[in-house]
Design a protein around this motif. Structure first.
Motif, PDB file in Angstrom:
ATOM      1  N   GLU A  24       0.830  -1.207   0.000  1.00 32.24           N
ATOM      2  CA  GLU A  24       0.000   0.000   0.000  1.00 32.24           C
ATOM      3  C   GLU A  24       0.864   1.255   0.000  1.00 32.24           C
ATOM      4  OE1 GLU A  24      -3.393   2.624   0.529  1.00 32.24           O
ATOM      5  OE2 GLU A  24      -3.225   0.557  -0.208  1.00 32.24           O
ATOM      6  N   LEU A  25       1.878   1.283   0.836  1.00 32.51           N
ATOM      7  CA  LEU A  25       2.731   2.471   0.929  1.00 32.51           C
ATOM      8  C   LEU A  25       3.564   2.658  -0.341  1.00 32.51           C
ATOM      9  CD1 LEU A  25       3.940   2.262   4.637  1.00 32.51           C
ATOM     10  CD2 LEU A  25       2.196   3.780   3.680  1.00 32.51           C
ATOM     11  N   ARG A  26       4.098   1.573  -0.876  1.00 33.47           N
ATOM     12  CA  ARG A  26       4.898   1.695  -2.108  1.00 33.47           C
ATOM     13  C   ARG A  26       4.036   2.220  -3.251  1.00 33.47           C
ATOM     14  NH1 ARG A  26       7.309  -3.665  -0.403  1.00 33.47           N
ATOM     15  NH2 ARG A  26       9.351  -3.122   0.502  1.00 33.47           N
ATOM     16  N   THR A  27       2.793   1.756  -3.321  1.00 34.94           N
ATOM     17  CA  THR A  27       1.878   2.222  -4.359  1.00 34.94           C
ATOM     18  C   THR A  27       1.671   3.728  -4.279  1.00 34.94           C
ATOM     19  OG1 THR A  27       0.722   0.099  -4.450  1.00 34.94           O
ATOM     20  CG2 THR A  27      -0.482   2.012  -5.253  1.00 34.94           C
ATOM     21  N   HIS A  28       1.781   4.264  -3.070  1.00 33.55           N
ATOM     22  CA  HIS A  28       1.556   5.698  -2.862  1.00 33.55           C
ATOM     23  C   HIS A  28       2.861   6.475  -2.706  1.00 33.55           C
ATOM     24  CE1 HIS A  28      -2.525   4.211  -2.227  1.00 33.55           C
ATOM     25  NE2 HIS A  28      -2.912   5.430  -2.534  1.00 33.55           N
ATOM     26  N   VAL A 160      -0.355   7.889  17.135  1.00 29.36           N
ATOM     27  CA  VAL A 160      -1.760   7.577  16.869  1.00 29.36           C
ATOM     28  C   VAL A 160      -1.946   6.093  17.187  1.00 29.36           C
ATOM     29  CG1 VAL A 160      -3.581   7.401  15.127  1.00 29.36           C
ATOM     30  CG2 VAL A 160      -1.945   9.298  15.046  1.00 29.36           C
ATOM     31  N   ILE A 161      -3.033   5.764  17.871  1.00 28.01           N
ATOM     32  CA  ILE A 161      -3.309   4.365  18.203  1.00 28.01           C
ATOM     33  C   ILE A 161      -4.506   3.890  17.388  1.00 28.01           C
ATOM     34  CG2 ILE A 161      -4.076   2.777  20.014  1.00 28.01           C
ATOM     35  CD1 ILE A 161      -2.542   4.571  22.003  1.00 28.01           C
ATOM     36  N   ALA A 162      -4.324   2.793  16.661  1.00 31.58           N
ATOM     37  CA  ALA A 162      -5.416   2.182  15.898  1.00 31.58           C
ATOM     38  C   ALA A 162      -5.904   0.943  16.640  1.00 31.58           C
ATOM     39  CB  ALA A 162      -4.947   1.807  14.499  1.00 31.58           C
ATOM     40  N   ARG A 163      -7.217   0.799  16.721  1.00 36.80           N
ATOM     41  CA  ARG A 163      -7.804  -0.414  17.307  1.00 36.80           C
ATOM     42  C   ARG A 163      -8.576  -1.157  16.219  1.00 36.80           C
ATOM     43  NH1 ARG A 163     -10.420   2.011  22.922  1.00 36.80           N
ATOM     44  NH2 ARG A 163      -8.491   2.053  24.161  1.00 36.80           N
ATOM     45  N   PRO A 164      -7.894  -2.018  15.476  1.00 37.92           N
ATOM     46  CA  PRO A 164      -8.595  -2.774  14.441  1.00 37.92           C
ATOM     47  C   PRO A 164      -9.466  -3.869  15.039  1.00 37.92           C
ATOM     48  CG  PRO A 164      -6.327  -3.526  14.624  1.00 37.92           C
ATOM     49  CD  PRO A 164      -6.458  -2.338  15.542  1.00 37.92           C
ATOM     50  N   PHE A 165     -10.649  -4.024  14.458  1.00 37.43           N
ATOM     51  CA  PHE A 165     -11.482  -5.178  14.773  1.00 37.43           C
ATOM     52  C   PHE A 165     -11.013  -6.322  13.864  1.00 37.43           C
ATOM     53  CE2 PHE A 165     -13.510  -1.918  17.003  1.00 37.43           C
ATOM     54  CZ  PHE A 165     -14.508  -2.426  17.820  1.00 37.43           C
ATOM     55  N   ASN A 166     -11.727  -7.439  13.856  1.00 36.98           N
ATOM     56  CA  ASN A 166     -11.274  -8.580  13.061  1.00 36.98           C
ATOM     57  C   ASN A 166     -11.132  -8.206  11.591  1.00 36.98           C
ATOM     58  OD1 ASN A 166     -12.571  -9.789  15.532  1.00 36.98           O
ATOM     59  ND2 ASN A 166     -11.835 -11.653  14.560  1.00 36.98           N
ATOM     60  N   TYR A 167     -10.092  -8.700  10.962  1.00 36.59           N
ATOM     61  CA  TYR A 167      -9.944  -8.542   9.520  1.00 36.59           C
ATOM     62  C   TYR A 167      -9.201  -9.747   8.966  1.00 36.59           C
ATOM     63  CZ  TYR A 167      -5.235  -6.682  10.601  1.00 36.59           C
ATOM     64  OH  TYR A 167      -3.940  -6.510  11.062  1.00 36.59           O
ATOM     65  N   SER A 168      -9.349  -9.964   7.670  1.00 33.80           N
ATOM     66  CA  SER A 168      -8.770 -11.157   7.072  1.00 33.80           C
ATOM     67  C   SER A 168      -8.430 -10.896   5.619  1.00 33.80           C
ATOM     68  CB  SER A 168      -9.754 -12.336   7.200  1.00 33.80           C
ATOM     69  OG  SER A 168      -9.104 -13.565   6.931  1.00 33.80           O
ATOM     70  N   GLY A 169      -7.907 -11.936   4.953  1.00 30.18           N
ATOM     71  CA  GLY A 169      -7.536 -11.830   3.557  1.00 30.18           C
ATOM     72  C   GLY A 169      -6.615 -12.958   3.155  1.00 30.18           C
ATOM     73  N   ARG A 207      -7.021  -5.385   2.886  1.00 31.88           N
ATOM     74  CA  ARG A 207      -6.675  -4.350   1.912  1.00 31.88           C
ATOM     75  C   ARG A 207      -7.272  -3.006   2.295  1.00 31.88           C
ATOM     76  NH1 ARG A 207      -8.860  -7.946  -3.017  1.00 31.88           N
ATOM     77  NH2 ARG A 207     -10.519  -8.136  -1.422  1.00 31.88           N
ATOM     78  N   ALA A 208      -8.449  -3.033   2.909  1.00 31.30           N
ATOM     79  CA  ALA A 208      -9.065  -1.792   3.379  1.00 31.30           C
ATOM     80  C   ALA A 208      -8.414  -1.309   4.671  1.00 31.30           C
ATOM     81  CB  ALA A 208     -10.566  -2.001   3.589  1.00 31.30           C
ATOM     82  N   VAL A 209      -8.005  -2.243   5.518  1.00 29.76           N
ATOM     83  CA  VAL A 209      -7.367  -1.875   6.785  1.00 29.76           C
ATOM     84  C   VAL A 209      -6.068  -1.118   6.536  1.00 29.76           C
ATOM     85  CG1 VAL A 209      -6.235  -2.795   8.854  1.00 29.76           C
ATOM     86  CG2 VAL A 209      -8.466  -3.693   8.133  1.00 29.76           C
ATOM     87  N   VAL A 210      -5.242  -1.602   5.612  1.00 27.73           N
ATOM     88  CA  VAL A 210      -3.978  -0.893   5.370  1.00 27.73           C
ATOM     89  C   VAL A 210      -4.218   0.457   4.684  1.00 27.73           C
ATOM     90  CG1 VAL A 210      -2.578  -2.997   5.368  1.00 27.73           C
ATOM     91  CG2 VAL A 210      -3.492  -2.144   3.194  1.00 27.73           C
ATOM     92  N   GLN A 211      -5.297   0.568   3.918  1.00 31.45           N
ATOM     93  CA  GLN A 211      -5.667   1.890   3.376  1.00 31.45           C
ATOM     94  C   GLN A 211      -5.995   2.851   4.508  1.00 31.45           C
ATOM     95  OE1 GLN A 211      -8.953   1.253   0.706  1.00 31.45           O
ATOM     96  NE2 GLN A 211      -7.745   0.085  -0.779  1.00 31.45           N
ATOM     97  N   GLU A 283     -14.655   2.477   3.124  1.00 32.55           N
ATOM     98  CA  GLU A 283     -15.464   1.264   3.220  1.00 32.55           C
ATOM     99  C   GLU A 283     -14.564   0.055   3.015  1.00 32.55           C
ATOM    100  OE1 GLU A 283     -18.536   0.839   4.094  1.00 32.55           O
ATOM    101  OE2 GLU A 283     -19.133   2.950   4.149  1.00 32.55           O
ATOM    102  N   THR A 284     -14.911  -1.018   3.688  1.00 32.19           N
ATOM    103  CA  THR A 284     -14.243  -2.286   3.441  1.00 32.19           C
ATOM    104  C   THR A 284     -15.106  -3.099   2.478  1.00 32.19           C
ATOM    105  OG1 THR A 284     -13.318  -4.277   4.495  1.00 32.19           O
ATOM    106  CG2 THR A 284     -15.351  -3.386   5.440  1.00 32.19           C
TER     107      THR A 284
END
Length: 299
Positions: A24-28, A160-169, A207-211, A283-284
């Motif tokens: 994601e970062l390299r793309t940007h 900055v603190i992120a609290r992700p809920f469940n995610y997968s891929g 993919r949405a989480v890293v965005q 949106e995810t």
């Protein structure tokens, strides 16, 4: 005169989330560097044990990042050695923050990945960042302890603190729920053994989480804690039904008592209001979309 690309440091870069974060970062347009515990010849990669403060400081001084995404973690809640959670999430994070504060003067943002598990199972409904944490296992306690630790550094570092809920891929280990179920359907198994069936989760797509993470380091809501979540829950039964509909395959679903955790968090649904107020429309993909992607991988 062109500006040099921003230098991003990702801890845990070779893990599930780290690989997507790097892409994601390299793309940007970022120049990406990474820390990890295992050897690798990937460009920009440094094999560093976060529990070795001198090694961490050396790597940070060499890389001199503009932004940091601290993703290194023991991510599996059922990990066999509870002490490992505290070593990695607490001591490892402290070593990183100490190194950054001592060595880097040009930092724009440091994102620490915590977990929605800190909310525990004491409160129902939509969980916002104002919900009182009630961690129900060592993984969650160690993540909340990391958040409290970070508070000691807020005046010295742009955190900055992120609290992700469940995610997968695609690429997530099969000891996680969705990849395990997907794996059984892909090989057309006749039976699957699961733990608690009466669980509801808020699922996002990696993919949405890293965005969202990239957007947060660019918006820089310093000192804030931000849920990363879809705001929708799905039951285990729905996941099985979607996979069955996509593959045309059905299997016996059995509860294995060995997989049932007494302190299982029954329902986790996040409130993404703050996230969207900070980064705009986000949106995810639908859970069905994520499952279709995972089911099709390797075909």
């Amino acid at each position: 005169m062109s500006l040099l690309p921003r230098r991003a440091l990702i801890t845990g870069i070779r893990g599930f989330t780290g690989r997507y974060m790097a892409a994601e970062l390299r793309t940007h347009g970022y120049e990406v560097f990474g820390l990890g515990s295992q050897p690798s010849d990937e460009p920009g990669y440094h094999q560093v044990d976060l529990l070795d403060p001198d090694a961490v400081k050396q790597a940070v001084q060499l890389i001199r990042p503009d932004v940091v995404l601290h993703l290194a973690a023991l991510a599996f809640v059922g990990h066999g050695n509870p002490n490992g959670f505290y070593q990695v999430h607490l001591i490892g994070t402290r070593n990183l923050l100490e190194a950054l504060a001592a060595s880097v003067s040009n930092l724009d943002c440091v994102l620490l990945a915590s977990s929605a598990n800190v909310y525990g199972n004491g409160v129902g409904g939509m969980l916002s960042e104002a919900t009182t944490p009630l961690p129900a296992n060592d993984y969650a306690v160690s993540k909340l302890a990391m958040e409290y630790l970070a508070a000691l550094w807020m005046e010295r570092l742009p955190l900055v603190i992120a609290r992700p809920f469940n995610y997968s891929g695609v690429g997530q280990a099969e000891n996680f729920l969705l990849p395990k179920i997907v794996s059984h359907f892909r090989r057309r198994a006749t039976r699957i053994e699961l733990g608690n069936l009466d669980v509801w989760r808020d699922f996002s797509d990696v993919r949405a989480v890293v965005q969202a993470y990239r957007s947060l380091i660019e918006v820089k809501p310093l000192g804030q804690t931000v849920n990363v979540c879809s705001g929708r829950t799905h039951s285990l039964g729905e996941i099985i039904d979607i996979c069955q509909a996509v593959t045309g395959h059905s299997m016996e679903v059995a509860v294995n008592p060995a997989f049932v955790r007494a302190n299982e968090v029954k329902t986790l649904c996040g409130d993404a209001t703050r996230l969207r107020s900070l980064i705009g429309s986000w949106e995810t993909p639908s859970l069905e979309g994520t499952l279709r992607w995972m089911l099709a991988a390797g075909e």
